[in-house]
Structures are given as C-alpha cells and as structure tokens.
Design a protein around this motif. Sequence first.
Motif, mmCIF file in Angstrom:
data_model
loop_
_atom_site.group_PDB
_atom_site.id
_atom_site.type_symbol
_atom_site.label_atom_id
_atom_site.label_comp_id
_atom_site.label_asym_id
_atom_site.label_seq_id
_atom_site.Cartn_x
_atom_site.Cartn_y
_atom_site.Cartn_z
ATOM 1 N N PRO A 200 59.311 21.362 39.003
ATOM 2 C CA PRO A 200 57.824 20.927 39.000
ATOM 3 C C PRO A 200 56.788 21.761 38.397
ATOM 4 N N ALA A 201 55.472 21.166 38.254
ATOM 5 C CA ALA A 201 54.692 22.229 37.557
ATOM 6 C C ALA A 201 54.141 23.229 38.587
ATOM 7 N N PRO A 202 54.150 24.382 37.969
ATOM 8 C CA PRO A 202 53.618 25.481 39.056
ATOM 9 C C PRO A 202 52.193 25.598 39.089
ATOM 10 N N PRO A 203 51.697 26.031 40.423
ATOM 11 C CA PRO A 203 50.263 26.106 40.440
ATOM 12 C C PRO A 203 49.582 27.035 39.429
ATOM 13 N N PHE A 204 48.300 27.036 39.260
ATOM 14 C CA PHE A 204 47.590 28.061 38.515
ATOM 15 C C PHE A 204 47.679 29.321 39.019
ATOM 16 N N ARG A 205 48.188 30.429 38.477
ATOM 17 C CA ARG A 205 48.596 31.583 38.926
ATOM 18 C C ARG A 205 47.770 32.814 38.301
ATOM 19 N N VAL A 206 47.094 33.717 38.880
ATOM 20 C CA VAL A 206 46.372 34.967 37.927
ATOM 21 C C VAL A 206 46.994 36.233 38.681
ATOM 22 N N ALA A 207 47.764 37.022 37.857
ATOM 23 C CA ALA A 207 48.312 38.139 38.224
ATOM 24 C C ALA A 207 47.565 39.366 37.756
ATOM 25 N N MET A 208 47.081 40.572 38.646
ATOM 26 C CA MET A 208 46.225 41.493 38.124
ATOM 27 C C MET A 208 46.808 42.573 38.424
ATOM 28 N N THR A 209 46.708 43.692 37.502
ATOM 29 C CA THR A 209 47.000 45.108 37.864
ATOM 30 C C THR A 209 46.052 45.895 37.267
ATOM 31 N N VAL A 210 45.540 46.908 38.426
ATOM 32 C CA VAL A 210 44.359 47.755 38.229
ATOM 33 C C VAL A 210 45.029 49.067 38.254
ATOM 34 N N LEU A 211 44.402 50.061 37.503
ATOM 35 C CA LEU A 211 44.951 51.492 37.528
ATOM 36 C C LEU A 211 43.746 51.913 37.647
ATOM 37 N N ALA A 212 43.790 52.976 38.847
ATOM 38 C CA ALA A 212 42.323 53.761 39.127
ATOM 39 C C ALA A 212 42.668 54.966 40.089
ATOM 40 N N ASP A 213 41.721 55.925 39.953
ATOM 41 C CA ASP A 213 42.134 57.103 40.636
ATOM 42 C C ASP A 213 41.248 56.857 42.096
ATOM 43 N N ARG A 214 41.926 57.629 43.042
ATOM 44 C CA ARG A 214 41.039 57.911 44.316
ATOM 45 C C ARG A 214 40.888 56.389 45.092
ATOM 46 N N VAL A 215 42.203 55.804 45.209
ATOM 47 C CA VAL A 215 42.211 54.416 45.783
ATOM 48 C C VAL A 215 42.470 54.239 47.208
ATOM 49 N N ARG A 216 41.522 53.723 47.933
ATOM 50 C CA ARG A 216 41.775 53.895 49.328
ATOM 51 C C ARG A 216 42.109 52.365 49.939
ATOM 52 N N SER A 217 42.915 52.455 50.555
ATOM 53 C CA SER A 217 43.681 50.947 50.746
ATOM 54 C C SER A 217 42.784 50.059 51.532
ATOM 55 N N ALA A 218 42.275 50.427 52.729
ATOM 56 C CA ALA A 218 41.476 49.713 53.749
ATOM 57 C C ALA A 218 40.221 49.101 52.882
ATOM 58 N N PRO A 219 39.519 49.793 52.324
ATOM 59 C CA PRO A 219 38.120 49.210 51.621
ATOM 60 C C PRO A 219 38.533 48.170 50.700
ATOM 61 N N VAL A 220 39.799 48.591 49.661
ATOM 62 C CA VAL A 220 40.022 47.672 48.789
ATOM 63 C C VAL A 220 40.274 46.469 49.441
ATOM 64 N N ARG A 221 41.078 46.284 50.321
ATOM 65 C CA ARG A 221 41.588 45.197 51.037
ATOM 66 C C ARG A 221 40.408 44.309 51.411
ATOM 67 N N THR A 222 39.585 45.141 52.220
ATOM 68 C CA THR A 222 38.553 44.344 53.011
ATOM 69 C C THR A 222 37.597 43.595 51.861
ATOM 70 N N SER A 223 37.458 44.400 50.694
ATOM 71 C CA SER A 223 36.433 43.529 49.502
ATOM 72 C C SER A 223 37.266 42.780 48.927
ATOM 73 N N ILE A 224 38.602 42.689 48.841
ATOM 74 C CA ILE A 224 39.398 41.480 48.065
ATOM 75 C C ILE A 224 39.210 40.296 49.262
#
Length: 294
Positions: A200-224
């Motif tokens: 069956p036809a798949p749903p619309f899917r967008v995969a994103m990869t971001v490279l960055a320095d000094r990534v802090r998990s909690a703030p990034v997850r909250t913003s997303i």
Amino acid sequence: MAADETRPRAVVLGAGMIGIDLIDKVCRSTKLDLALVVGRDCDSLGLRRVADMGHPTTSHGIDAVVDAGPFDIVFDATNADSHAEHWAALRSTGATLIDLTPTGLGTVVVPGVNGHRSAVHRHLNLVSCGGQAAIPVLHAIAQRCTPTYIEVVSTGASASAGRATRLNLDQYIATTSTAIRTFTDTRDVKVMVNLSPARPAPPFRVAMTVLADRVRSAPVRTSIAAAAEAVRAYAPGFKVTSLAVDPGRISVVVEVTACGGRLPRHAGSVDIINAAAVLLAEQAAGSRWRELRP
C-alpha cells in the motif's frame, strides 16, 4: 452556489489533486467564500469534477480571474512555470496571491514560524510540501544550536504526485533548500526527494539529519515537541515518528497523513501545504477585511 458577500472571495487556480483538495478546504472554512475555480482546458477531468460539485468554473485561465474580479485571495495550484505570469496579471488587482508551486517567488511563509507575515504581504510563497513539513522542526532546532549541515529526504507516494509536481522537482529541491538556509541560517543544506510506488502507498515522510556542535538533548526535544504541536493545530496528521539526539547529531523523522476530506491518507504532502495555504489565507483576508469593513 450562491456567493457569501460577508466573507472574502477566494479563487483556486488549478483543478488537479492539490486544487480539488484546496476547494474542499476553502468550502469548509468559515472565513472564506469560494468564488471561482480556474483551469485552462474545458475538457479536463478535474474541471468537470469541480463543475459537477456545483462550483463556478472557467477554462480561460488567469485572464478570466482578472476579468471577473476583483477577488481577495487567489490560490495558485498550477505549476512553477506559470506562476510568474499569474503574479504579473494580479499584482495591480489588490488580491493576495498564495503560491503553492515551488517558484521561490514572493514572501516565504511557514505557519508557526513566520505566519504573521501573511497579514502584511500580498504575494506569499509556501516553499513546498517538504518545506512545510521540515522547516518548523528545523527552525526549532536552530533556535537551540548552530547547525553546520542539514540533510532532508522527503518520501511520498507516487500516487500523490501529479504531473505538475513531477515536472517541478528541480524547482522543488532548489526552493526548499533556499528556504531551509534562510530559516536556519545554515549554509550547507542538501534536499532529496523520493517518489515511492510501494503498495500500500506509504504516508508522506520527511527524514532530517542535522549536524551541530554543543547539542543539548532536553532543550532540542522540547523545541521540536512545541513545533510539532503548532503544526498539528492546522495539519492534525503531522507527527514526529523518530527522534534521536546525540552529541553533534540530531535525527528526526516526521510523517504526515491526510485527515478528512476526499484525500487518501497517504496524500499528507498535499494535505499539509493546502492546510497551511488556507490558514494563511484566513489570516490575510481577516486582517484586510477588518481594515475595509467597520
């Protein structure tokens, strides 16, 4: 269908899959009145379907819009090669033109990021379906770190990509890449598009990869999470299906399914850009309507 003179008058250019769904969304809106649907071929299946639905139609293209106007909102759901001509014809009419083609012309607007600009600009550009799905998330990430590289891979069902979409793939990639650079202030951006014939036809899917320095998990997850919630306010089928935050690298996958209307569920690409277009039209028309009416 009788016109409602208490609401701004809207026109849809194009009667393909995107145009038909736009018509449904405009008709469900309590703030817009569908005044005309425009095509170029009186024998096209889409335009005949629209006429059978009881909506006013014409096959005389942009000239018919100018002759029958003035209108408040015009949605361009045709193709990138025709859009510049449409804006040239409508520029002096006072209409707000909302571009759903990947031309890169006009003021780029993504609801939840800079949607307020719809009230002050008359030529609005919605980037692409992939841009509408990815940019809210990428902009949220860029508020929490400084990306050095962004890669976006959009995968949609072949059945949800019409002729104009296929012809405009080069413009789609270029316009989406430029918009991502603008909204994230990241120079190194790569955008790819896949059309899947899977059944069956798949749903619309967008995969994103971001490279960055000094990534802090909690703030990034909250913003997303906040960005996703904002998108769901107008595109309920939007969801984050995968999120990994590692030192120097963020990986996010979102899926969009179409909810309601006559679209199949896999046509989330159509649903999200049309939902964004109608929301911006309501905001733009509401602002100008208040100025014109006591």
